[in-house]
Design a protein around this motif. Structure first.
Motif, PDB file in Angstrom:
ATOM      1  N   ASP B 315       0.844  -1.205   0.000  1.00 16.92           N
ATOM      2  CA  ASP B 315       0.000   0.000   0.000  1.00 16.92           C
ATOM      3  C   ASP B 315       0.880   1.257   0.000  1.00 16.92           C
ATOM      4  O   ASP B 315       0.658   2.192  -0.777  1.00 16.92           O
ATOM      5  CB  ASP B 315      -0.918  -0.044   1.231  1.00 16.92           C
ATOM      6  CG  ASP B 315      -1.638   1.277   1.482  1.00 16.92           C
ATOM      7  OD1 ASP B 315      -2.104   1.893   0.512  1.00 16.92           O
ATOM      8  OD2 ASP B 315      -1.745   1.683   2.657  1.00 16.92           O
ATOM      9  N   ARG B 319       1.141   4.064  -2.901  1.00 18.47           N
ATOM     10  CA  ARG B 319       0.807   5.472  -2.699  1.00 18.47           C
ATOM     11  C   ARG B 319       2.026   6.344  -2.996  1.00 18.47           C
ATOM     12  O   ARG B 319       1.880   7.470  -3.462  1.00 18.47           O
ATOM     13  CB  ARG B 319       0.236   5.720  -1.297  1.00 18.47           C
ATOM     14  CG  ARG B 319       1.235   5.690  -0.155  1.00 18.47           C
ATOM     15  CD  ARG B 319       0.547   5.767   1.185  1.00 18.47           C
ATOM     16  NE  ARG B 319      -0.032   7.071   1.472  1.00 18.47           N
ATOM     17  CZ  ARG B 319      -0.270   7.545   2.696  1.00 18.47           C
ATOM     18  NH1 ARG B 319       0.036   6.812   3.756  1.00 18.47           N
ATOM     19  NH2 ARG B 319      -0.784   8.721   2.886  1.00 18.47           N
ATOM     20  N   GLU B 322       1.965   6.835  -6.741  1.00 19.94           N
ATOM     21  CA  GLU B 322       0.899   7.772  -7.127  1.00 19.94           C
ATOM     22  C   GLU B 322       1.288   9.202  -6.757  1.00 19.94           C
ATOM     23  O   GLU B 322       1.053  10.151  -7.519  1.00 19.94           O
ATOM     24  CB  GLU B 322      -0.410   7.406  -6.425  1.00 19.94           C
ATOM     25  CG  GLU B 322      -1.053   6.133  -6.955  1.00 19.94           C
ATOM     26  CD  GLU B 322      -2.329   5.764  -6.190  1.00 19.94           C
ATOM     27  OE1 GLU B 322      -2.946   6.659  -5.577  1.00 19.94           O
ATOM     28  OE2 GLU B 322      -2.698   4.577  -6.200  1.00 19.94           O
ATOM     29  N   ARG B 326       1.765  12.420  -9.301  1.00 19.73           N
ATOM     30  CA  ARG B 326       0.986  13.653  -9.146  1.00 19.73           C
ATOM     31  C   ARG B 326       1.891  14.839  -8.873  1.00 19.73           C
ATOM     32  O   ARG B 326       1.684  15.952  -9.381  1.00 19.73           O
ATOM     33  CB  ARG B 326      -0.016  13.484  -8.001  1.00 19.73           C
ATOM     34  CG  ARG B 326      -1.250  12.679  -8.390  1.00 19.73           C
ATOM     35  CD  ARG B 326      -2.082  12.306  -7.180  1.00 19.73           C
ATOM     36  NE  ARG B 326      -2.431  13.464  -6.377  1.00 19.73           N
ATOM     37  CZ  ARG B 326      -2.651  13.429  -5.054  1.00 19.73           C
ATOM     38  NH1 ARG B 326      -2.523  12.282  -4.399  1.00 19.73           N
ATOM     39  NH2 ARG B 326      -2.974  14.504  -4.403  1.00 19.73           N
TER      40      ARG B 326
END
Lengths: 448, 380
Positions: B315, B319, B322, B326
């Motif tokens: 996880d 993240r 990601e 971004r």
């Protein structure tokens, strides 16, 4: 259409995925269009990554799985996110939609999100139900009707309450309010490995059991004589299977019933051919070469059966809540009046919560919990949730059991009424009834 | 007295947490920041900087022999990746190679050889991209091993392996084939890139060109006891897998941090219009801090073998990827035309963030594996 064209073959590089198409050849490395793969020399190299011919394999395009429609792209539009697509999750969605037609709702669920009545699962086999007849509404239909973005077959894997962010296997979702309705999962002792033992806690599990038992009468060992174990024992026996129930206690439903009442249940089981093995703990379950199971007990017994069903209780998976720092005590701790967790804008309901340290895994309170949460999420006034222990009905059809109130271990059970068909008992404190119990009912066999 | 000195091994190297971070910070803001463009645009392989990072302790502190300080190791990698993602990736490859050597318990891979590696006096990476996917059932294993007297003969090709060159080394895995062609098990070994190994140029990548990435071809390459990391390999991989993935988080968070830096850099000039953008540096900074906090927690127990722990690591890694994507994208939007110059950091960082998102384990693999771990197991 030329028939020749259909015979061109393609080969894929196992290392980089480049495709050699016989029809096109590879002019850059001197292979003219139409060069058969078999005619290429062994030292030919992948024009992209340099591996040799031996690392190519025939390429047959797989038909793309139709997962597109349910994997709607994650948008940054915030709204309510509901984790869990069972009874509690859908109850929350229904309650929200009843109050507000527009609030964006996203549901994240590990299953398809199909709706069914969960209590039916423990009586469905003998009623000859199928997975299809148990479903009352398909998840995708409910999602359309209620205008919900449904992320089915998706798991919530991480939660950051400070960021208002829940991370899933379909991407990260931002929420304005989060509703946890993740349910509970079977708590399986180490001696009962999930690869060998079935359990029934949702429709997918029931479907697996249903499929496994489809071939005809089988020998089934049910481990655990609690509510679910007792209901399933009778259901499976009625469906024609040979059932043995093992429990650590001397009686079935030992945590709930006084001995006098459980004796009646045992009597009813005997007439149905259900064997009860009291004071047993399972030390090992093993699989035989023919796919049968052997259940070993602490007494050195070895039970040979076709299926083992684990009914040793449920527990809430603490991972998501603990990872986000939410208070957790045998379940996600919620305020008993508001059902808010220890973090702002995160609510929880259903099997996953605990109120005053106690989980409450019954269907009845869920609708009221959902309504309370829906009002809080939408900022509407509400009197608050008032938790009261639900009336407990054990769906043992030949001997229905109903318990009301909150029984206490310290108080004695007194017989109120008793005849051959029925036993009524009660507990009193200062002359007031604190719990009552009805076992069996008059003329039940005639009515059946 | 003597034993106290030995157990306080970190003191021997003067690799205190503070000193490591101070020295890595100096390198990252100094020579590495200067070299970043050359590493990216010209494919410069920054072994001089890697040596300096090694001397500073950044490549050794995660090892048991240096206190298993995974949190510090991730922080150091984050600091370097903030200046140059390619160097962060080299650090990761180097770190896990050291991990293989130490965890192998093979004395010939430990001792002086490991010491040189941990201090950045010798260099080596990892060729586990394909095996990790193969062991997860995503693709077939590319290297094949055949048992022979005293070891195995390895054959096959790996298309791209980073942080290697002639004279360097990497951890690799091969599937052992029986005579009938079926696979009996896998072996993991140290692949020394000596004259027996054919190193082949790779096609040009969109980024990370300075990572000295080569194709490897092995023809009857002999592996004996001296080079063996694990035989069988699966239990070993299962044990080190969370640590392997966790360490990458340093690279992901560093690239994300670099993107935030670039957005903040133009805030004085462009803040009045940039406030109309989403993924503002403050917002991303809070997310970065939250992820860094999670990393710090998980770094306490890198060898926790539970499913829950692995899930949390996956996880966090997802993240991190990601967030890097971004953050890099946001930095370009925040910088506008200056970020569109080919020489601008956001141009490089966008490609670095793409790498973070697709290198094994890629975002899709992470989600695939998390779903697999979350799924209920039923009887067959």
């Amino acid at each position: 259409m030329s028939t020749l064209a259909t015979t061109w073959k393609k080969f894929v590089c196992r290392a980089c995925g480049l495709i050699y198409d016989e029809e096109l050849g590879d002019p850059d490395s001197g292979l003219a269009p139409g060069t058969r793969f078999d005619d290429i020399t062994d030292d030919w190299e992948c024009p992209l990554c340099g591996v040799t011919k031996a690392d190519f394999m025939p390429y047959e395009p797989a038909v793309a799985a139709s997962c597109g429609e349910r994997r709607a792209a994650i948008s940054r539009k915030e709204g309510v996110v509901v984790v869990g697509g069972g009874t509690a999750g859908w109850a929350a969605v229904e309650a929200l939609r009843a109050l507000d037609a527009d609030v964006p709702i996203t549901m994240v669920t590990a299953c398809e999100g199909d709706r069914y009545r969960k209590p039916e699962l423990s009586v469905a086999l003998s009623q000859d139900k199928s997975p299809e007849t148990l479903v009352t509404e398909y998840g995708r239909d409910a999602a359309m009707r209620l205008d919900v973005r449904l992320l089915s077959n998706t798991y919530a894997v991480g939660l950051s309450s400070a960021l208002y962010q829940v991370r899933t296997t379909a991407g990260t979702l931002n929420y304005t309010q989060l509703i946890l309705a993740q349910g509970a999962r079977p708590a399986m002792p180490a001696a009962l490995p999930p690869s060998l033992c079935w359990r029934i806690n949702d429709l997918a599990m029931w479907t697996g059991v249903h499929r496994t038992l489809a071939s005809g009468p089988q020998r089934i060992a049910i481990v655990g004589a609690g509510l679910v174990g007792c209901e399933l024992a009778e259901d499976f026996a009625r469906a024609g299977h040979a059932v043995s129930v093992l429990d650590m206690n001397e009686q079935p439903l030992a945590a709930l019933l006084p001995e006098r009442a459980s004796q009646r249940l045992l009597q009813s089981w005997r007439s149905r051919g259900i064997a009860f093995l009291p004071a047993r703990s399972v030390t090992l379950v093993e699989s035989t070469s023919s796919g049968k199971r052997i259940v070993h007990t602490q007494r050195g017994e070895a039970l040979h059966v076709d299926m083992v069903l684990c009914a040793t209780g449920l527990g809430t998976d603490p991972r998501l809540a603990r990872g986000a720092g939410l208070d957790f005590e045998r379940g996600i701790v919620v305020d008993p009046g508001t059902l808010q967790t220890s973090a702002p804008d995160i609510y929880a309901l259903g099997d996953c919560i605990s109120i005053a340290g106690e989980p409450c895994r019954f269907i009845e309170p869920i609708a009221a919990q959902a309504e309370t949460i829906a009002h809080a999420v939408l900022g509407r006034d509400h009197a608050g949730y008032r938790h009261k222990p639900p009336v407990l009905r054990v769906k043992t059809r030949s001997l229905p059991i109903v318990m009301r109130g909150v029984p206490s271990r310290e108080l004695a059970w007194e017989v109120v009424d008793e005849d051959a068909q029925q036993l009524s008992m009660a507990q009193y404190r200062d002359g007031n009834v604190v719990a009552s119990l009805d076992v069996g009912q008059k003329n039940v066999e005639m009515a059946a | 007295m003597e034993s106290a000195l030995i157990s306080g091994d970190a003191c021997v190297d003067s690799w205190s947490d503070e000193e490591v971070m101070a020295r890595v910070g100096d390198i990252a803001r100094g020579p590495l920041a200067v070299a970043a463009t050359r590493i990216d645009a010209q494919g410069h392989y920054p072994l001089d900087i890697m040596a300096a990072l090694g001397e500073a302790g950044a490549l050794g502190v995660h090892l048991d022999s240096h206190g298993a300080r995974f949190g510090l190791s991730i922080d150091a990698m984050q600091e370097a990746s903030r200046a140059c993602g390619a160097t962060g990736f080299l650090m990761w490859a180097h770190d896990v190679c050291g991990l293989y050597m130490e965890q192998s318990r093979n004395p010939l891979l430990g001792g002086e050889r490991l010491d040189a590696h941990a201090h950045g006096r010798s260099f080596g990476g990892t060729a586990l991209s394909n095996p990790m996917k193969a062991l997860a059932g995503i693709e077939p294993m590319m290297l094949r091993a055949a048992p022979t007297a005293g070891g195995y003969l390895i054959n096959g090709t790996l298309p791209w392996v980073s942080h290697i060159k002639r004279g360097q080394y990497c951890g690799a895995i091969a599937a052992v084939h029986r005579n009938d062609g079926s696979v009996s098990h896998e072996v993991m070994f140290m692949l020394d890139c000596d004259e027996r190994v054919e190193l082949r140029h790779c096609p040009v990548f969109s980024g990370m060109e300075g990572t000295s990435t080569w194709g490897i071809r092995l023809t009857d390459y002999f592996v004996g006891e001296a080079s063996m990391i694990a035989d069988p390999a699966r239990p070993f991989i299962a044990r080190i897998k969370p640590a392997f993935i966790l360490l990458q988080v340093g690279m992901a968070l560093g690239v994300a941090q670099g993107g935030i830096d670039s957005s903040l850099e133009v805030e004085p000039m462009l803040g009045h219009v940039n406030r109309f953008l989403h993924d503002r540096p403050g917002e991303l900074g809070a997310e970065l801090e939250d992820a860094a906090h999670q990393a710090k927690q998980l770094a306490q127990t890198p060898y926790d073998g539970s499913t829950d722990y692995l899930l949390e690591v996956l996880d966090l890694r997802a993240r991190g990827a990601e967030l890097a994507l971004r953050s890099a994208q946001a930095s370009l939007l925040h910088q506008g035309a200056r970020g569109y110059l080919m020489s601008a950091a956001p141009q490089r960082r966008i490609r670095e963030s793409h790498f973070v998102a697709i290198v094994t384990p890629a975002i899709k693999h992470l989600r695939w594996e998390m779903a697999r771990l979350c799924a209920e197991e039923f009887p067959a």
